[in-house]
Design an enzyme around this catalytic site. Sequence first.
Site, PDB file in Angstrom:
ATOM      1  N   LYS A  20       0.806  -0.858  -0.089  1.00 57.04           N
ATOM      2  CA  LYS A  20       0.087  -0.310   0.204  1.00 57.04           C
ATOM      3  C   LYS A  20       0.982   1.128  -0.143  1.00 57.04           C
ATOM      4  O   LYS A  20       0.633   2.443  -0.869  1.00 57.04           O
ATOM      5  CB  LYS A  20      -0.835  -0.164   0.434  1.00 57.04           C
ATOM      6  CG  LYS A  20      -1.382   1.139   1.506  1.00 57.04           C
ATOM      7  CD  LYS A  20      -3.366   0.194   1.800  1.00 57.04           C
ATOM      8  CE  LYS A  20      -3.077   1.255   3.776  1.00 57.04           C
ATOM      9  NZ  LYS A  20      -3.054   1.917   4.266  1.00 57.04           N
ATOM     10  N   ARG A  25       3.224   5.460  -3.218  1.00 55.69           N
ATOM     11  CA  ARG A  25       4.207   7.403  -3.564  1.00 55.69           C
ATOM     12  C   ARG A  25       3.986   6.795  -5.174  1.00 55.69           C
ATOM     13  O   ARG A  25       4.400   7.481  -5.857  1.00 55.69           O
ATOM     14  CB  ARG A  25       4.995   6.769  -2.945  1.00 55.69           C
ATOM     15  CG  ARG A  25       5.599   6.853  -1.377  1.00 55.69           C
ATOM     16  CD  ARG A  25       6.160   5.753  -0.459  1.00 55.69           C
ATOM     17  NE  ARG A  25       6.298   6.330   0.879  1.00 55.69           N
ATOM     18  CZ  ARG A  25       5.600   6.198   1.715  1.00 55.69           C
ATOM     19  NH1 ARG A  25       4.619   5.439   1.353  1.00 55.69           N
ATOM     20  NH2 ARG A  25       5.901   6.561   2.793  1.00 55.69           N
ATOM     21  N   ARG A 122      -8.410  12.401  13.452  1.00 61.22           N
ATOM     22  CA  ARG A 122      -6.612  12.119  13.268  1.00 61.22           C
ATOM     23  C   ARG A 122      -5.623  13.052  12.877  1.00 61.22           C
ATOM     24  O   ARG A 122      -5.920  14.256  12.315  1.00 61.22           O
ATOM     25  CB  ARG A 122      -6.382  11.120  11.849  1.00 61.22           C
ATOM     26  CG  ARG A 122      -6.804   9.573  12.249  1.00 61.22           C
ATOM     27  CD  ARG A 122      -6.341   8.954  11.076  1.00 61.22           C
ATOM     28  NE  ARG A 122      -4.918   8.468  10.586  1.00 61.22           N
ATOM     29  CZ  ARG A 122      -4.309   7.275  10.365  1.00 61.22           C
ATOM     30  NH1 ARG A 122      -5.393   7.243   9.376  1.00 61.22           N
ATOM     31  NH2 ARG A 122      -3.314   7.261  10.607  1.00 61.22           N
ATOM     32  N   SER A 167       7.677   8.727  12.199  1.00 57.83           N
ATOM     33  CA  SER A 167       6.092   8.289  10.825  1.00 57.83           C
ATOM     34  C   SER A 167       6.546   8.656   9.197  1.00 57.83           C
ATOM     35  O   SER A 167       7.553  10.113   9.592  1.00 57.83           O
ATOM     36  CB  SER A 167       5.183   9.666  11.368  1.00 57.83           C
ATOM     37  OG  SER A 167       4.572   9.813  10.473  1.00 57.83           O
ATOM     38  N   GLN A 169       4.585   8.612   7.357  1.00 60.11           N
ATOM     39  CA  GLN A 169       4.138  10.196   6.888  1.00 60.11           C
ATOM     40  C   GLN A 169       4.558  11.320   7.031  1.00 60.11           C
ATOM     41  O   GLN A 169       4.053  12.192   6.030  1.00 60.11           O
ATOM     42  CB  GLN A 169       2.470   9.906   7.355  1.00 60.11           C
ATOM     43  CG  GLN A 169       2.012   8.391   7.303  1.00 60.11           C
ATOM     44  CD  GLN A 169       0.438   8.006   7.046  1.00 60.11           C
ATOM     45  OE1 GLN A 169      -0.254   8.909   7.802  1.00 60.11           O
ATOM     46  NE2 GLN A 169       0.177   7.258   7.068  1.00 60.11           N
ATOM     47  N   ASP A 315       1.813  -2.115  12.166  1.00 59.04           N
ATOM     48  CA  ASP A 315       0.629  -2.123  10.990  1.00 59.04           C
ATOM     49  C   ASP A 315       0.482  -3.264  11.573  1.00 59.04           C
ATOM     50  O   ASP A 315      -1.020  -3.515  11.493  1.00 59.04           O
ATOM     51  CB  ASP A 315       0.086  -1.927   9.949  1.00 59.04           C
ATOM     52  CG  ASP A 315       0.502  -0.190   9.094  1.00 59.04           C
ATOM     53  OD1 ASP A 315       0.711   0.814  10.560  1.00 59.04           O
ATOM     54  OD2 ASP A 315       0.576  -0.212   8.054  1.00 59.04           O
ATOM     55  N   ARG A 346      -6.734   2.021  18.017  1.00 58.27           N
ATOM     56  CA  ARG A 346      -5.862   0.093  18.272  1.00 58.27           C
ATOM     57  C   ARG A 346      -6.204   0.033  19.329  1.00 58.27           C
ATOM     58  O   ARG A 346      -6.381  -0.892  19.663  1.00 58.27           O
ATOM     59  CB  ARG A 346      -5.114   0.230  16.696  1.00 58.27           C
ATOM     60  CG  ARG A 346      -5.608   0.323  15.173  1.00 58.27           C
ATOM     61  CD  ARG A 346      -4.615  -0.313  13.905  1.00 58.27           C
ATOM     62  NE  ARG A 346      -5.232   0.072  12.935  1.00 58.27           N
ATOM     63  CZ  ARG A 346      -4.440   0.431  11.912  1.00 58.27           C
ATOM     64  NH1 ARG A 346      -3.118   0.321  11.691  1.00 58.27           N
ATOM     65  NH2 ARG A 346      -5.394   0.641  10.678  1.00 58.27           N
TER      66      ARG A 346
END
Length: 429
Positions: A20, A25, A122, A167, A169, A315, A346
Amino acid sequence: MKFTPINGPLRGTLQVPGDKSISHRCVMFGSIAKGVTEVSGFLNSADCLSTIACFRNMGIEIETGPERGHVRIHGKGIHGLTAPKDTLDCGNSGTTTRLISGILAGQKFPSRLTGDASIQRRPMNRIIDPLTQMGASVRSEKDNGCSPLVIRPSHLHGIDYRSPVASAQVKSCILLAGLYADGRTSVIEPAPSRNHTELMLKGFGADITTERCRASVLPEPDLRGISVSVPGDISSAAYFIAAALMVPGSCVLLKNVGINPTRDGILEVVKAMGGSIERMNVKESGGERSADLLIRAQKLHGCRIGGPLIPRLIDELPVIAVLAAHAEGTTTITDAGELRVKESDRLDAIVTSLGAMGADVTGTADGMIIRGGRPLTGACIDSRMDHRIAMSFAVASLIADGPVEIRNAECVNISYPDFYRDLASLRRI
Ligand code: S3P
């Protein structure tokens, strides 16, 4: 959706869908490179389709098919995007929202992005703060540090940013904005996060340098379209790794799974739990390593999971927790507070759901303690519309002694639309 306990081993061979992170990307970098980028093995899931829709909205021609997983992006260079016709909808995807924000901060047109209810909860201050330090104009529309975000054109400066979180991201967002800055941009992380951005941007021709926890980029690169072969997603493979380890007599071969060292923490955990997974046909493409993984059912014991290992398996923690509930002895998970700000909280979802199935689990502020080995019972599990919770508890249902019902199980379409079909294919043999 109802799941019944399994009465035989899992057997067979699977190709899990494309990674993913890498699929997102390819579309983003291919769009801001000049010329055609050809992708094979692309993940056709809701999250990655959100990314495609955003770049089509900014004037990029993106063809999909005819073969499954084939995508052709007609990139227009780093200044080739055009003002979106309307609000960019990032759906459920944190990767789309955060990475695209870095690119949008450097554009000469304003933009607005939004997403579903989960994405609007988020945290976005983690990108708003560094982008603002670079001189960008990024505003949370409701002033709550979340999406919708409104981005206006501005002049960007290169910065040295010490990120408080590991992170990818955040790191990728800043590096992408750095392509449009007036000098070098660096990101220093507390521990290395996944490095797909660095590897792939380099492949497209960017001037990127990396040390263990630092990545730096120079502005105004001449990015050129390339071919990318996307390996299978280890985060999707994780469900079958756990299932095959737990269900007695199982033997499953997973073909061409990405084993980038910044992503392979689950393999290290299985080893620490006393298990072994055979790697075959190891190969590398575009700096991304992949291998076939052969998994047999094994007796496992508890272990400690924390520190710099966490970003390497972030994840996979929901399904690792299921594995820990099955293993003998205690597993302690620490330093995983980031799980509270994923598609759902989570940590809470895992502790509540494992508890409902009769596991001995205690939640902590940044992790949990699982005393494994108790038989799991049937239960009703709320997926909280979180794909990884749904898949983890579909795996838990295999070893439960009664039926498991999962609410909103269809949310797996975010990362793995054919998950239940693939799981069933291993059960039939
Ligand atoms: C991702 C990075 C991780 C991960 C997410 C995908 C990426 O998020 O949880 O599923 O593609 O960069 P963080 O970078 O916020 O930890």
